[in-house]
Design an enzyme around this catalytic site. Structure first.
Site, PDB file in Angstrom:
ATOM      1  N   MET A  17      -6.069  -8.479 -25.394  1.00  0.00           N
ATOM      2  CA  MET A  17      -6.797  -7.309 -24.910  1.00  0.00           C
ATOM      3  C   MET A  17      -7.125  -7.383 -23.433  1.00  0.00           C
ATOM      4  O   MET A  17      -7.695  -6.449 -22.889  1.00  0.00           O
ATOM      5  CB  MET A  17      -8.099  -7.151 -25.712  1.00  0.00           C
ATOM      6  CG  MET A  17      -7.885  -6.811 -27.163  1.00  0.00           C
ATOM      7  SD  MET A  17      -7.089  -5.225 -27.405  1.00  0.00           S
ATOM      8  CE  MET A  17      -8.366  -4.104 -26.856  1.00  0.00           C
ATOM      9  N   ASP A 132     -14.636 -10.460 -36.668  1.00  0.00           N
ATOM     10  CA  ASP A 132     -13.650 -11.429 -36.167  1.00  0.00           C
ATOM     11  C   ASP A 132     -14.314 -12.781 -35.926  1.00  0.00           C
ATOM     12  O   ASP A 132     -14.102 -13.413 -34.895  1.00  0.00           O
ATOM     13  CB  ASP A 132     -13.008 -10.910 -34.878  1.00  0.00           C
ATOM     14  CG  ASP A 132     -11.693 -11.616 -34.559  1.00  0.00           C
ATOM     15  OD1 ASP A 132     -11.098 -12.202 -35.495  1.00  0.00           O
ATOM     16  OD2 ASP A 132     -11.258 -11.593 -33.400  1.00  0.00           O
TER      17      ASP A 132
END
Length: 502
Positions: A17, A132
Site C-alpha cells: 500500500m 489484520d
C-alpha cells in the site's frame, strides 16, 4: 517536505500500500512516521477507492486514544499522494523479533497478549475492527517494559460506515486470518481475537499454527484443521485453543482473554499517559518467571467445521471456490505465493545486522538472504523474510523467502501436490530431489490455469542448517525463454545470510 511541515528523513518500511518514512515535524520539533500512500497511475475508480480506504484508515485509528495503539497525528492530501502522519515507535515488530531472535518465553508472550487484549477492548468499544492482527503489525518499543502496540489499521472497518469493496484484492495474511473471513462470512470482534490467538502461537513457536508450505494448504488448515499449538504454550494452551475455535461463538470474549492472561503477566503496569516526545534506549527487558499453571482458566470450546468459499489474494478477484483454489498450489501468481503474511510494519525503525556473506553486485538484502532482483519490477514485501517482484507487463513473478526448517521439504510438497490433483487443469512436470550449488534441494515444476490463463511455475527449496529457503517463479508460457533466463539469473544471485540477515 510534506505540507511545508514534515521533513522526510529515510525510508523505514515498504509494502503493497505504500512506503513509510522516518520524518521530523518541523512545527512541533518531534520525530514522526509518515506513511506515503501512492495512488498515481491508477484508473479513476481505483484511485477513488484507494483514497477513501486511506482516509478511513486514518479516521479509524485517530478515534482511538490508547497506549496500545499507534497514534495518528495528521493526514495530508496532495492529490496523487496521501500522507498519514503517525507516532514513531522506536523498536521492532514482533515479526522482526521472531526472525532475528527466535520465539519468546511463555511469560513474555502472556504479557504481550494481555497488552494486545486491553488494546482490542478499546478498539472494539470504538466500533472498529482491526482485521489484520499478525506479528508484523505488533510493535514492541525498545524501552523498559517494551510497550506493546497495534499498528496498520489499513483494512480496519468502522462498523457503522459503508464498507468499501476492494475489487480483486484480499488484504491480509492467510496464516492469521479467521475462518469466517476466509469464507467471506460476517466478521466481528471474535475475528480479531482469533488472529490474536494465532499471533500468540507464533510468538511461542515461531510460526502461526496454520502455516503450511503453500497458500492452498494454509487456507485449508485455517478452514478445516485443528491448530498445531506450540509445545511451549504450557498453561496458555487452553486459552489459545479456545481463541482458535472455528466458530466465532465458541471463542472467549476479550474480557475472558484478559482474565486468563492476567496471571501470566504479573508485572504488567497500569496504563500511563503517552508522552509526545521521549528519549529511548535500546535495551530489552528480561522475561518474567513462568506463571503458575493452576492460575490459568480453560476457555476451551467445541470446534465445528463448515464448507465454505476460499478467497485468494493478490490482484485477482476474491472468493474463488475451494474446487478452483485446489488448482492453485504454491505457485499461484495472484494467490500470494508461498506462505503469504505481512509487509514490514510501517512505524518501526528496524534493526538489522551487517552481512557476513560476500554479496553479488547490486544485491538487495532481505531478512535471511540477499538477491539481485530485476530493475524496474514492482516489489511487494509479504513478510520480513518473503518478498515478491512482478514484471511491468504482469507476465512473470519472482518470490523468495526464508523460514525455520521443519519437516522434509519433498514430503511436504508431495502432500500439497496431492491436494492440487483434486482441482482442474493442474499438470505436474516434475517434483523431485535435485541439487543447488552441489547441495541437496527440491524442485517442483508444474502448469496450472487461472481465470482462463495458463501459467508455468517452478519452485526451488533447500535447507541450510536450521533455516529453509525458497526461490521460485511463475510466468505466462509466451514469456517462456526470457522468463527462464530471468529466473536463472536471479537464482544465481541468491545468497543465504542466516536468520538475522547477517
Amino acid at each position: 517536505m510534506v505540507a511545508s511541515r514534515y521533513r522526510l528523513d529515510a525510508s523505514i518500511g515498504e509494502g503493497g500500500m505504500g512506503r513509510v518514512w522516518r520524518a521530523v515535524d518541523e512545527m512541533l520539533d518531534r520525530r514522526v512516521a509518515v506513511k506515503e500512500m501512492r495512488i498515481e497511475g491508477l484508473d479513476p475508480e481505483d484511485a477513488r477507492t484507494r483514497r477513501e480506504r486511506t482516509l478511513r484508515e486514518a479516521r479509524a485509528t485517530a478515534r482511538i486514544d490508547h497506549p496500545g495503539v499507534v497514534r495518528v497525528y495528521d493526514v495530508v492530501d496532495e492529490g496523487e499522494r496521501l500522507w498519514i502522519v503517525m507516532e514513531l515507535v522506536q523498536g521492532r515488530s514482533l515479526e522482526q523479533l521472531l526472525v532475528e531472535d527466535g520465539p519468546l518465553p511463555a511469560a513474555e508472550v502472556g504479557r504481550i497478549g494481555l497488552s494486545l487484549a486491553e488494546a482490542l477492548r478499546e478498539v472494539h468499544a470504538g466500533g472498529v475492527l482491526h482485521r489484520d492482527i499478525k506479528p508484523g503489525n505488533v510493535l514492541l518499543e525498545n524501552v523498559g517494559q517494551r510497550r506493546v502496540m497495534l499498528t496498520d489499521f489499513g483494512i480496519a472497518a468502522i462498523q457503522d460506515a459503508k464498507a468499501l469493496t476492494m475489487v480483486g484484492m484480499l488484504v491480509g495474511s492467510p496464516d492469521y486470518m479467521a475462518p469466517e473471513r476466509v469464507a467471506g462470512r460476517p466478521q466481528g470482534p471474535p475475528s480479531d481475537l482469533w488472529s490474536l490467538g494465532a499471533t500468540l502461537c507464533a510468538a511461542l513457536g515461531g510460526t502461526s499454527p496454520f502455516s503450511r508450505e503453500t497458500t492452498l494448504a494454509t487456507l485449508h488448515a485455517v478452514l478445516y484443521e485443528e491448530p498445531r499449538l506450540p509445545p511451549e504454550a504450557g498453561p496458555l494452551a487452553p486459552l489459545l485453543a479456545g481463541l482458535l475455535a472455528k466458530e466465532p461463538g465458541d471463542r472467549p470474549d476479550v474480557a475472558a482473554v484478559t482474565r486468563a492472561l492476567t496471571p501470566a503477566a504479573p508485572q504488567q503496569h497500569p496504563e500511563a499517559p503517552r508522552p509526545e516526545t521521549r528519549t529511548l534506549d535500546i535495551g530489552l527487558r528480561r522475561p518474567e518467571p513462568a506463571p503458575d499453571p493452576e492460575q490459568v482458566p480453560e476457555p476451551v470450546r467445541g470446534h465445528r467445521r463448515r464448507t465454505t468459499l476460499v478467497a485468494t489474494g493478490g490482484a485477482l478477484a476474491a472468493a474463488l471456490a475451494v474446487t478452483l483454489a485446489l488448482t492453485l498450489p504454491d505457485g499461484d501468481p495472484r494467490a500470494g505465493g508461498p506462505t503469504p503474511t505481512t509487509s514490514r510494519p510501517p512505524t518501526v525503525e528496524g534493526t538489522s545486522r551487517p552481512p557476513t556473506a560476500t554479496l553479488p553486485a547490486g544485491a538487495r538484502r532481505e531478512a535471511g538472504y540477499a538477491w539481485v532482483p530485476p530493475k524496474g519490477w514492482e516489489r511487494v514485501v509479504k513478510t520480513a523474510s518473503e518478498v515478491h517482484y512482478t514484471s511491468p507487463d504482469g507476465t512473470q513473478e519472482l518470490v523468495a523467502q526464508s523460514a525455520l526448517a521443519k519437516d522434509d521439504l519433498l514430503a511436504t510438497w508431495r502432500t500439497s501436490e496431492r491436494a492440487a490433483h483434486q482441482g482442474r487443469d493442474y499438470r505436474k512436470l516434475r517434483l523431485a530431489r535435485t541439487t543447488f550449488r552441489g547441495r541437496p534441494a527440491v524442485v517442483w515444476e508444474y502448469l496450472f490455469t487461472l481465470e482462463g490463463d495458463r501459467w508455468h511455475a517452478e519452485l526451488l527449496g533447500f535447507d541450510r542448517g536450521s533455516r529453509s529457503y525458497q526461490i521460485g517463479t511463475w510466468y505466462r508460457p509466451q514469456a517462456g525463454p526470457q522468463a527462464r533466463r530471468t529466473y536463472e539469473r536471479v537464482k544465481s544471485t541468491f545468497t543465504e545470510l542466516g536468520p538475522a540477515g547477517g
